[in-house]
Design a protein around this motif. Structure first.
Motif, PDB file in Angstrom:
ATOM      1  N   GLU A  48      43.318  29.588  13.289  1.00  0.00           N
ATOM      2  CA  GLU A  48      42.408  30.801  13.940  1.00  0.00           C
ATOM      3  C   GLU A  48      42.640  31.857  12.984  1.00  0.00           C
ATOM      4  N   VAL A  49      43.525  32.231  12.274  1.00  0.00           N
ATOM      5  CA  VAL A  49      43.960  33.239  11.249  1.00  0.00           C
ATOM      6  C   VAL A  49      42.981  32.652   9.903  1.00  0.00           C
ATOM      7  N   GLY A  50      42.739  31.511   9.743  1.00  0.00           N
ATOM      8  CA  GLY A  50      42.198  30.670   8.711  1.00  0.00           C
ATOM      9  C   GLY A  50      40.658  31.150   8.849  1.00  0.00           C
ATOM     10  N   LYS A  51      40.290  31.520  10.075  1.00  0.00           N
ATOM     11  CA  LYS A  51      38.762  31.526  10.149  1.00  0.00           C
ATOM     12  C   LYS A  51      38.286  33.019   9.692  1.00  0.00           C
ATOM     13  N   ASN A  52      39.271  33.728   9.390  1.00  0.00           N
ATOM     14  CA  ASN A  52      39.023  35.113   8.586  1.00  0.00           C
ATOM     15  C   ASN A  52      39.299  35.069   7.200  1.00  0.00           C
ATOM     16  N   ASP A  53      39.834  33.783   6.674  1.00  0.00           N
ATOM     17  CA  ASP A  53      40.366  33.765   5.319  1.00  0.00           C
ATOM     18  C   ASP A  53      39.471  32.998   4.334  1.00  0.00           C
ATOM     19  N   PRO A  54      38.657  33.646   3.517  1.00  0.00           N
ATOM     20  CA  PRO A  54      37.667  32.790   2.913  1.00  0.00           C
ATOM     21  C   PRO A  54      38.119  31.627   2.090  1.00  0.00           C
ATOM     22  N   ALA A  55      39.583  31.734   1.704  1.00  0.00           N
ATOM     23  CA  ALA A  55      40.096  30.700   0.857  1.00  0.00           C
ATOM     24  C   ALA A  55      41.052  29.590   1.680  1.00  0.00           C
ATOM     25  N   TYR A  56      41.032  29.750   3.045  1.00  0.00           N
ATOM     26  CA  TYR A  56      41.640  28.724   4.003  1.00  0.00           C
ATOM     27  C   TYR A  56      40.767  27.485   3.868  1.00  0.00           C
ATOM     28  N   THR A  57      41.492  26.329   3.924  1.00  0.00           N
ATOM     29  CA  THR A  57      41.157  25.018   4.005  1.00  0.00           C
ATOM     30  C   THR A  57      41.564  24.305   5.147  1.00  0.00           C
ATOM     31  N   VAL A  58      42.941  24.278   5.345  1.00  0.00           N
ATOM     32  CA  VAL A  58      43.355  23.332   6.404  1.00  0.00           C
ATOM     33  C   VAL A  58      45.084  23.469   6.569  1.00  0.00           C
ATOM     34  N   SER A  59      45.430  22.968   7.668  1.00  0.00           N
ATOM     35  CA  SER A  59      46.947  23.215   7.767  1.00  0.00           C
ATOM     36  C   SER A  59      47.452  21.772   8.170  1.00  0.00           C
ATOM     37  N   TYR A  60      48.656  21.378   7.989  1.00  0.00           N
ATOM     38  CA  TYR A  60      49.434  20.232   8.284  1.00  0.00           C
ATOM     39  C   TYR A  60      50.645  20.694   8.696  1.00  0.00           C
ATOM     40  N   THR A  61      51.044  19.755   9.883  1.00  0.00           N
ATOM     41  CA  THR A  61      52.721  19.979  10.288  1.00  0.00           C
ATOM     42  C   THR A  61      53.591  19.039   9.705  1.00  0.00           C
ATOM     43  N   ASP A  62      54.413  19.401   9.432  1.00  0.00           N
ATOM     44  CA  ASP A  62      55.686  18.686   8.731  1.00  0.00           C
ATOM     45  C   ASP A  62      56.938  18.754   9.469  1.00  0.00           C
ATOM     46  N   VAL A  63      57.061  17.992  10.561  1.00  0.00           N
ATOM     47  CA  VAL A  63      58.142  18.152  11.335  1.00  0.00           C
ATOM     48  C   VAL A  63      59.204  17.855  10.847  1.00  0.00           C
ATOM     49  N   ARG A  64      59.511  16.776   9.926  1.00  0.00           N
ATOM     50  CA  ARG A  64      60.636  16.511   9.526  1.00  0.00           C
ATOM     51  C   ARG A  64      61.358  17.496   8.469  1.00  0.00           C
ATOM     52  N   ASN A  65      60.556  18.385   7.973  1.00  0.00           N
ATOM     53  CA  ASN A  65      60.925  19.577   7.254  1.00  0.00           C
ATOM     54  C   ASN A  65      60.717  20.833   7.889  1.00  0.00           C
ATOM     55  N   ALA A  66      60.409  20.948   9.225  1.00  0.00           N
ATOM     56  CA  ALA A  66      60.271  22.006  10.161  1.00  0.00           C
ATOM     57  C   ALA A  66      59.524  22.997   9.272  1.00  0.00           C
ATOM     58  N   ARG A  67      58.298  22.589   8.899  1.00  0.00           N
ATOM     59  CA  ARG A  67      57.374  23.443   8.123  1.00  0.00           C
ATOM     60  C   ARG A  67      55.917  23.120   8.400  1.00  0.00           C
ATOM     61  N   LEU A  68      55.204  24.190   8.378  1.00  0.00           N
ATOM     62  CA  LEU A  68      53.390  24.045   8.300  1.00  0.00           C
ATOM     63  C   LEU A  68      53.115  24.154   6.804  1.00  0.00           C
ATOM     64  N   GLN A  69      52.339  23.449   6.569  1.00  0.00           N
ATOM     65  CA  GLN A  69      51.645  23.399   4.982  1.00  0.00           C
ATOM     66  C   GLN A  69      50.405  24.024   5.232  1.00  0.00           C
ATOM     67  N   ILE A  70      50.187  25.155   4.745  1.00  0.00           N
ATOM     68  CA  ILE A  70      48.790  25.884   4.627  1.00  0.00           C
ATOM     69  C   ILE A  70      48.087  25.517   3.239  1.00  0.00           C
ATOM     70  N   TYR A  71      46.812  24.802   3.401  1.00  0.00           N
ATOM     71  CA  TYR A  71      46.105  24.649   2.066  1.00  0.00           C
ATOM     72  C   TYR A  71      45.092  25.656   2.024  1.00  0.00           C
ATOM     73  N   ARG A  72      45.115  26.455   0.768  1.00  0.00           N
ATOM     74  CA  ARG A  72      44.344  27.788   0.408  1.00  0.00           C
ATOM     75  C   ARG A  72      43.493  27.203  -0.896  1.00  0.00           C
ATOM     76  N   LYS A  73      42.293  27.626  -1.054  1.00  0.00           N
ATOM     77  CA  LYS A  73      41.912  27.531  -2.306  1.00  0.00           C
ATOM     78  C   LYS A  73      42.437  28.460  -3.420  1.00  0.00           C
ATOM     79  N   SER A  74      43.002  29.550  -2.899  1.00  0.00           N
ATOM     80  CA  SER A  74      43.655  30.191  -3.906  1.00  0.00           C
ATOM     81  C   SER A  74      45.252  30.679  -3.570  1.00  0.00           C
TER      82      SER A  74
END
Length: 166
Positions: A29-55
């Motif tokens: 939802e935040v990414g809808k307003n972020d022109p550089a946003y690409t996608v996010s991936y959950t990484d449960v084993r490392n308790a993190r969210l990876q957010i891919y951005r062009k910048s």
């Protein structure tokens, strides 16, 4: 690492998966307003969210908006993406529109989709040794190398008859 995905997934903390999944939905939802946003991936084993951005450098978008989404115990990390979600969508449409030109040049496009780190990847087969430069240039609108071609095709492992006696 286990080769059996069912065994490999057995140690997943499903409650944490649910939490990170909610964070991922909020990040989209935040990414809808972020022109550089690409996608996010959950990484449960490392308790993190990876957010891919062009910048990954400082830009006009406040990255704190993403970071504020993570509850205690969950981290957010940013990864470099070759294309933004908007650029990927545009390229998907453009490839589809150019498919007849590729076909006329003896190139059969079998599938295409994003490789978030490197750009758009296209699987094709061809009667010609190489793809005409004019067609490649029509797709490299976001820079050289953002679209890659790989000889290959999608293998259909099953079809609608696979679950019947016929």
């Amino acid at each position: 690492m286990n080769e059996n995905p069912a065994v490999e997934g057995a140690d997943i903390d499903w409650a944490l998966q649910e939490v990170i999944g909610r964070v991922a939905t909020a990040a989209d939802e935040v990414g809808k307003n972020d022109p550089a946003y690409t996608v996010s991936y959950t990484d449960v084993r490392n308790a993190r969210l990876q957010i891919y951005r062009k910048s990954l450098t400082h830009d006009d978008f406040d990255l704190q908006r993403y970071l504020a989404l993570a509850p205690e115990g969950v981290s957010i990390v940013f990864e470099a993406a070759a294309l933004s979600a908007t650029e990927i969508e545009h390229l998907m449409d453009l490839i589809y529109a150019l498919a007849p030109e590729f076909k006329a040049a003896g190139i059969r496009l079998h599938s295409w989709g994003p490789d978030y780190a490197t750009g758009m990847r296209i699987l094709y087969t061809s009667d010609t040794p190489e793809i005409p430069r004019r067609l490649v240039e029509k797709l490299e609108i976001y820079g050289p190398g953002t679209v890659t071609f790989e000889v290959g095709s999608v293998v259909n492992l099953a079809d609608f008859r696979a679950d019947t006696d016929s």
